[in-house]
Motif scaffolding. Structure first.
Motif, PDB file in Angstrom:
ATOM      1  N   THR A  46     -25.896 -63.456 120.567  1.00 58.55           N
ATOM      2  CA  THR A  46     -25.697 -62.757 119.297  1.00 58.55           C
ATOM      3  C   THR A  46     -25.546 -63.739 118.145  1.00 58.55           C
ATOM      4  O   THR A  46     -26.034 -63.498 117.033  1.00 58.55           O
ATOM      5  CB  THR A  46     -24.453 -61.842 119.374  1.00 58.55           C
ATOM      6  OG1 THR A  46     -24.610 -60.911 120.450  1.00 58.55           O
ATOM      7  CG2 THR A  46     -24.261 -61.075 118.074  1.00 58.55           C
ATOM      8  N   ASP A 189     -20.292 -50.018 116.223  1.00 52.75           N
ATOM      9  CA  ASP A 189     -20.440 -51.304 115.555  1.00 52.75           C
ATOM     10  C   ASP A 189     -19.511 -51.341 114.344  1.00 52.75           C
ATOM     11  O   ASP A 189     -19.475 -50.398 113.547  1.00 52.75           O
ATOM     12  CB  ASP A 189     -21.877 -51.500 115.074  1.00 52.75           C
ATOM     13  CG  ASP A 189     -22.865 -51.569 116.228  1.00 52.75           C
ATOM     14  OD1 ASP A 189     -22.416 -51.603 117.380  1.00 52.75           O
ATOM     15  OD2 ASP A 189     -24.084 -51.592 115.958  1.00 52.75           O
ATOM     16  N   ASP A 290     -31.298 -56.556 126.523  1.00 57.03           N
ATOM     17  CA  ASP A 290     -29.891 -56.809 126.809  1.00 57.03           C
ATOM     18  C   ASP A 290     -29.296 -55.713 127.681  1.00 57.03           C
ATOM     19  O   ASP A 290     -28.464 -55.982 128.557  1.00 57.03           O
ATOM     20  CB  ASP A 290     -29.096 -56.920 125.502  1.00 57.03           C
ATOM     21  CG  ASP A 290     -29.321 -58.258 124.804  1.00 57.03           C
ATOM     22  OD1 ASP A 290     -29.789 -59.199 125.475  1.00 57.03           O
ATOM     23  OD2 ASP A 290     -29.031 -58.347 123.601  1.00 57.03           O
TER      24      ASP A 290
END
Length: 443
Positions: A46, A189, A290
């Motif tokens: 990331t 998020d 991912d």
């Protein structure tokens, strides 16, 4: 208030001892094998980096975690005999069991704040999580002759293993669902952090809470310990004195000494592979996304756990038919071939096949190694010291194995080269095992 403790061999006491596996096994599966390695890799990806600055030097993520693991096991190998000696002479093992349990659990919770910006704090939590798990595990194991009669020890040990497997899988499946479906838990998020990483952090907290909560049943019923009579002048060093006495006794039993040399060599590779397998799969396998990486690696870990039970059963039957040493030689051959196979792994299917094969030989080699050692022991009532020596030898092997794995990966720039290097230890182990049966056990 006087606490009434269950008698040795009682069902309540045996179940309480075995239940600690249910409490602490979530660490070895969720933290060591599954979620943390995924979190660690995702954190670097990331951020778009492969290296961090530690103590003024640049180091890649794979060697870094390998070196920290090695350092943790150096500490464990030193602390375990110290704790053993002090606890035996004070007659209070339980206070040390509690301390290291809470240290490990608190460190798991501390991993919630693991970040590249606070890398030292995060690595310290990882370090003390390992210390808390392994030292408390060793202390709990030392209770076995105190709480169970010889004819009960095999069955209650197996029960502990089963409880640990069931409990850790339950929590892992829950955490997997939380990581794959964070929206279901209201995890989104925020603050520049993706929901998947936040869910992984919450899983670290769940491990710490689980460990603390379920260990209370064990603490409520285990005795404090039994005070050893004798000199109490140097109680801190008594654990090391016991190890030295065992070392001298090995000179009188060449078969046991040769076997320990072989065990030390191949165990070095086995334990290193178990610790770094997920990191290898996370970094070296070509995953589509991912999400596929996360799901694939956790499925692989669950596959290893399931197949390991079958492997232990098959290995036990093979040892009865062909003998322990011959069976161990065959298992080492398979491990060596797996190291070569690992060098060529590319796709997720390749990794799943390797995981299945690792599960078969992993469960077998651990169970058979311990029972073989037990069979080679001389006639003695001091089995605790001999098994303490066995435990320290295993930890020193992990130190060397993880350290050399990290060095090879750092110098060559690839974890694949390290797998070939580990394969050499299995070849040496085979050679040393071939020498064991050339010596007759003394009468």
């Amino acid at each position: 208030m006087v606490q009434t403790l269950a008698l040795k061999g009682s069902k309540k006491l045996l179940n309480a001892w075995a239940f600690y596996d249910w409490a602490n096994s979530v660490y070895s599966l969720v933290i060591s094998s599954a979620i943390f390695p995924l979190f660690y890799g995702l954190l670097f990806r990331t951020a778009g980096i492969e290296q961090v600055t530690i103590f003024g030097g640049e180091i890649a993520r794979a060697p870094l975690i390998s070196y920290v693991t090695s350092l943790a096991f150096v500490f464990i190998a030193i602390v375990t005999p110290l704790v053993s000696g002090v606890a035996d002479y004070l007659g209070n093992k339980k206070v040390f069991l509690k301390f290291f349990c809470y240290l490990g659990a608190a460190s798991c919770i501390g991993l919630y704040w693991f970040s590249l910006e606070h890398i030292y704090f995060g690595l310290a939590c990882y370090f003390f999580g390992l210390v808390g798990f392994w030292v408390s595990f060793a202390i709990n194991n030392s209770y076995l002759p105190d709480i169970a009669f010889p004819e009960q020890q095999d069955s209650i040990s197996a029960k502990g293993f089963s409880l640990g497997y069931i409990g850790s899988v339950i929590l892992l499946v829950f955490n997997l669902f939380m990581v794959m479906e964070p929206d279901f838990f209201g995890i989104t998020d925020s603050g520049g952090e993706v929901a998947e990483i936040k869910a992984m952090k919450y899983s670290f907290i769940s491990v710490g809470i689980w460990w603390i909560l379920f260990s209370q049943y064990t603490f409520a019923h285990l005795p404090k310990g039994y005070k050893r009579e004798g000199e109490r002048k140097h109680i801190i060093l008594n654990g090391f004195k016991e190890l030295r006495l065992v070392w001298h006794q090995l000179g009188e039993n060449r078969k046991l000494k040769r076997y320990l040399g072989a065990f030390f060599t191949y165990s070095m590779a086995v334990q290193t592979i178990m610790l770094i397998a997920t990191y290898f799969g996370e970094e070296e396998i070509i995953w589509g996304s991912d999400d596929e990486r996360t799901m694939g690696l956790i499925v692989s870990i669950l596959l290893i756990q399931l197949v390991a039970i079958l492997g232990a059963t098959v290995t036990a039957r093979a040892s009865k038919a062909y003998g322990n040493i011959k069976t161990l030689i065959v298992i080492n051959v398979i491990w060596g071939l797996l190291c070569v196979y690992a060098y060529f792994l590319q796709t997720p299917m390749d990794f799943y096949i390797a995981a299945g094969l690792v599960g078969i030989v992993m469960g077998g080699i651990q169970a058979l190694s311990r029972s073989t050692y037990s069979k080679f022991l001389p006639e003695t009532t001091d089995t605790t010291s001999f098994f303490s020596f066995y435990d320290v030898a295993e930890k020193i092997g992990i130190i060397i194995g993880t350290l050399m794995y990290g060095i090879v990966a750092q110098l060559t720039g690839s974890m694949r080269n390290s797998t070939i290097f580990l394969g050499l230890f299995f070849l040496i182990g085979i050679f040393l095992l071939l020498r064991v049966n050339k010596v007759k056990t003394p009468n």
